[in-house]
Design an enzyme around this catalytic site. Structure first.
Site, PDB file in Angstrom:
ATOM      1  N   GLU A  93       0.859  -1.191   0.000  1.00 42.38           N
ATOM      2  CA  GLU A  93       0.000   0.000   0.000  1.00 42.38           C
ATOM      3  C   GLU A  93       0.891   1.236   0.000  1.00 42.38           C
ATOM      4  O   GLU A  93       1.618   1.483   0.964  1.00 42.38           O
ATOM      5  CB  GLU A  93      -0.907  -0.020   1.253  1.00 42.38           C
ATOM      6  CG  GLU A  93      -1.750   1.227   1.491  1.00 42.38           C
ATOM      7  CD  GLU A  93      -2.639   1.600   0.298  1.00 42.38           C
ATOM      8  OE1 GLU A  93      -3.615   0.876   0.042  1.00 42.38           O
ATOM      9  OE2 GLU A  93      -2.342   2.599  -0.379  1.00 42.38           O
ATOM     10  N   ASP A 142      -8.911   1.033  -6.810  1.00 40.84           N
ATOM     11  CA  ASP A 142      -9.298   2.372  -7.286  1.00 40.84           C
ATOM     12  C   ASP A 142     -10.216   2.222  -8.499  1.00 40.84           C
ATOM     13  O   ASP A 142      -9.881   1.516  -9.452  1.00 40.84           O
ATOM     14  CB  ASP A 142      -8.057   3.182  -7.648  1.00 40.84           C
ATOM     15  CG  ASP A 142      -7.290   3.601  -6.392  1.00 40.84           C
ATOM     16  OD1 ASP A 142      -7.919   3.719  -5.325  1.00 40.84           O
ATOM     17  OD2 ASP A 142      -6.063   3.778  -6.479  1.00 40.84           O
ATOM     18  N   ASP A 178     -17.515  -2.327  -5.864  1.00 37.66           N
ATOM     19  CA  ASP A 178     -18.909  -1.856  -5.886  1.00 37.66           C
ATOM     20  C   ASP A 178     -19.221  -1.148  -7.207  1.00 37.66           C
ATOM     21  O   ASP A 178     -20.263  -0.529  -7.331  1.00 37.66           O
ATOM     22  CB  ASP A 178     -19.120  -0.863  -4.731  1.00 37.66           C
ATOM     23  CG  ASP A 178     -18.140   0.292  -4.802  1.00 37.66           C
ATOM     24  OD1 ASP A 178     -16.935   0.037  -5.002  1.00 37.66           O
ATOM     25  OD2 ASP A 178     -18.562   1.452  -4.663  1.00 37.66           O
ATOM     26  N   THR A 215     -14.574  -3.732   4.614  1.00 37.92           N
ATOM     27  CA  THR A 215     -13.478  -2.760   4.652  1.00 37.92           C
ATOM     28  C   THR A 215     -14.040  -1.333   4.698  1.00 37.92           C
ATOM     29  O   THR A 215     -15.231  -1.111   4.514  1.00 37.92           O
ATOM     30  CB  THR A 215     -12.586  -2.909   3.402  1.00 37.92           C
ATOM     31  OG1 THR A 215     -13.366  -2.532   2.267  1.00 37.92           O
ATOM     32  CG2 THR A 215     -12.067  -4.315   3.236  1.00 37.92           C
ATOM     33  N   ARG A 216     -13.156  -0.383   4.899  1.00 37.56           N
ATOM     34  CA  ARG A 216     -13.587   1.030   4.940  1.00 37.56           C
ATOM     35  C   ARG A 216     -14.290   1.431   3.651  1.00 37.56           C
ATOM     36  O   ARG A 216     -15.307   2.114   3.670  1.00 37.56           O
ATOM     37  CB  ARG A 216     -12.353   1.937   5.101  1.00 37.56           C
ATOM     38  CG  ARG A 216     -11.846   2.058   6.508  1.00 37.56           C
ATOM     39  CD  ARG A 216     -10.403   2.529   6.492  1.00 37.56           C
ATOM     40  NE  ARG A 216     -10.273   3.899   5.994  1.00 37.56           N
ATOM     41  CZ  ARG A 216     -10.346   4.977   6.756  1.00 37.56           C
ATOM     42  NH1 ARG A 216     -10.570   4.860   8.053  1.00 37.56           N
ATOM     43  NH2 ARG A 216     -10.197   6.164   6.237  1.00 37.56           N
TER      44      ARG A 216
HETATM   45  C1  LIG Z   1     -10.231   2.467  -2.984  1.00 42.87           C
HETATM   46  S1  LIG Z   1      -8.907   2.084  -1.941  1.00 42.87           S
HETATM   47  C2  LIG Z   1      -9.439   0.568  -1.109  1.00 42.87           C
HETATM   48  C3  LIG Z   1      -8.666   0.284   0.147  1.00 42.87           C
HETATM   49  C4  LIG Z   1      -9.049  -1.004   0.897  1.00 42.87           C
HETATM   50  N1  LIG Z   1      -8.710  -2.188   0.124  1.00 42.87           N
HETATM   51  C5  LIG Z   1     -10.509  -1.003   1.278  1.00 42.87           C
HETATM   52  O1  LIG Z   1     -11.258  -1.838   0.737  1.00 42.87           O
HETATM   53  O2  LIG Z   1     -10.878  -0.180   2.131  1.00 42.87           O
HETATM   54  C6  LIG Z   1      -7.701   1.452  -3.104  1.00 42.87           C
HETATM   55  C7  LIG Z   1      -6.311   1.368  -2.512  1.00 42.87           C
HETATM   56  O3  LIG Z   1      -5.429   0.772  -3.457  1.00 42.87           O
HETATM   57  C8  LIG Z   1      -4.173   1.407  -3.336  1.00 42.87           C
HETATM   58  N2  LIG Z   1      -3.411   1.218  -4.589  1.00 42.87           N
HETATM   59  C9  LIG Z   1      -3.637   1.827  -5.780  1.00 42.87           C
HETATM   60  N3  LIG Z   1      -2.714   1.442  -6.680  1.00 42.87           N
HETATM   61  C10 LIG Z   1      -1.889   0.570  -6.039  1.00 42.87           C
HETATM   62  C11 LIG Z   1      -0.728  -0.139  -6.427  1.00 42.87           C
HETATM   63  N4  LIG Z   1      -0.215  -0.025  -7.664  1.00 42.87           N
HETATM   64  N5  LIG Z   1      -0.123  -0.937  -5.511  1.00 42.87           N
HETATM   65  C12 LIG Z   1      -0.630  -1.047  -4.258  1.00 42.87           C
HETATM   66  N6  LIG Z   1      -1.722  -0.389  -3.835  1.00 42.87           N
HETATM   67  C13 LIG Z   1      -2.346   0.409  -4.704  1.00 42.87           C
HETATM   68  C14 LIG Z   1      -4.538   2.860  -3.076  1.00 42.87           C
HETATM   69  O4  LIG Z   1      -3.459   3.586  -2.480  1.00 42.87           O
HETATM   70  C15 LIG Z   1      -5.741   2.730  -2.168  1.00 42.87           C
HETATM   71  O5  LIG Z   1      -5.394   2.751  -0.801  1.00 42.87           O
END
Ligand SMILES: C[S@@+](CC[C@H](N)C(=O)[O-])C[C@H]1O[C@@H](n2cnc3c(N)ncnc32)[C@H](O)[C@@H]1O
Length: 236
Positions: A93, A142, A178, A215-216
């Site tokens: 992360e 994302d 989602d 998750t959040r």
């Molecule tokens: C929408 S958030 C979801 C976080 C968590 N999995 C949740 O369900 O609450 C997506 C996460 O993926 C991480 N992320 C995006 N690209 C990434 C990458 N190339 N390697 C690792 N993490 C990544 C982002 O920093 C972000 O914290």
């Protein structure tokens, strides 16, 4: 500041947030005191330009190793580590506030079977031995909602090829999202890269896994009336 690229280092754009709100003093302390001991080894280019593979047996002996991509605040990763003490879990992360949140949860839960890479999972893929991972989680990646940005999503060749390479035959890949177009893209793209869908009844799409913890980002989706979807693939 963007670090200058090392010689031969592939160019990789990162589109997410690396830093958000300022960290609380307790979170700064967790980062200072705990992060180094939880390192999985040399992952970044500047410390491992030859891309030597990680020695997972030195980290976890002969335990199965699981990988969580983008663990956010870390609630799922800590829950899995506590539920499966015989497994070793590596989380990646780049968002440092998320990493600090995870470290606080690790302290509270007292779990020791995990390692944390505070960076981009693509760096991790470079240094994982082929067929070394038994389970991978991609939870609320994302969304990149605009059509022209769908190529930045995780479920694209750039990520799925090295993910598949790192996974053992029979290993499980779980994806939750989602976003309806993300569901479609996942179901279409993942099977092109060495995975087959399992747990594939229509109802399974909206039924969480037995050992799931919300998750959040899932909580946010539910508050905003978006339906979570859960997809499961097996590495063939
Ligand atoms: C929408 S958030 C979801 C976080 C968590 N999995 C949740 O369900 O609450 C997506 C996460 O993926 C991480 N992320 C995006 N690209 C990434 C990458 N190339 N390697 C690792 N993490 C990544 C982002 O920093 C972000 O914290």
């Amino acid at each position: 500041m963007v670090r200058p690229k090392e010689e031969n280092e592939p160019w990789r754009n990162f589109y997410g947030r690396l830093k958000g709100k300022s960290l609380r003093d307790s979170q700064k302390r967790y980062l200072d005191q705990d992060l180094a001991a939880l390192s999985p080894g040399a992952v970044d280019w500047d410390v491992n330009p030859d891309r030597n593979p990680l020695d997972l047996s030195a980290l976890f002996e002969d335990r199965d190793v699981w990988l969580e991509v983008g663990f956010g605040g870390g609630e799922h990763m800590v829950h899995q580590a506590a539920s499966y003490p015989d497994v070793g879990i590596i989380g990646c992360e780049p968002y440092i506030n998320g990493v600090a949140m995870l470290l606080g949860k690790i302290r509270d839960a007292g779990v020791s079977n995990l390692r944390v890479f505070p960076g981009d999972v693509r760096q991790m893929f470079d240094v994982l031995q082929p067929a070394s991972i038994s389970r991978a989680f991609l939870l609320y990646p994302d969304p990149w909602p605009k059509q022209r940005h769908h190529r930045r999503r995780f479920v694209t060749e750039e990520h799925l090829v090295p993910l598949a390479k790192s996974m053992k035959p029979g290993a499980i890949f779980r994806v939750a999202t989602d976003i309806p177009s993300y569901v479609k893209q996942t179901l279409r793209e993942v099977p092109k890269f060495g995975f087959k869908r399992i747990r594939d009844a229509e109802a399974d799409l909206t039924t969480p896994w037995d050992d799931w913890i919300s998750t959040r980002y899932e909580q946010k989706a539910l508050r905003e009336d978006r339906q979570p979807h859960y997809m499961t693939f097996e590495r063939v």
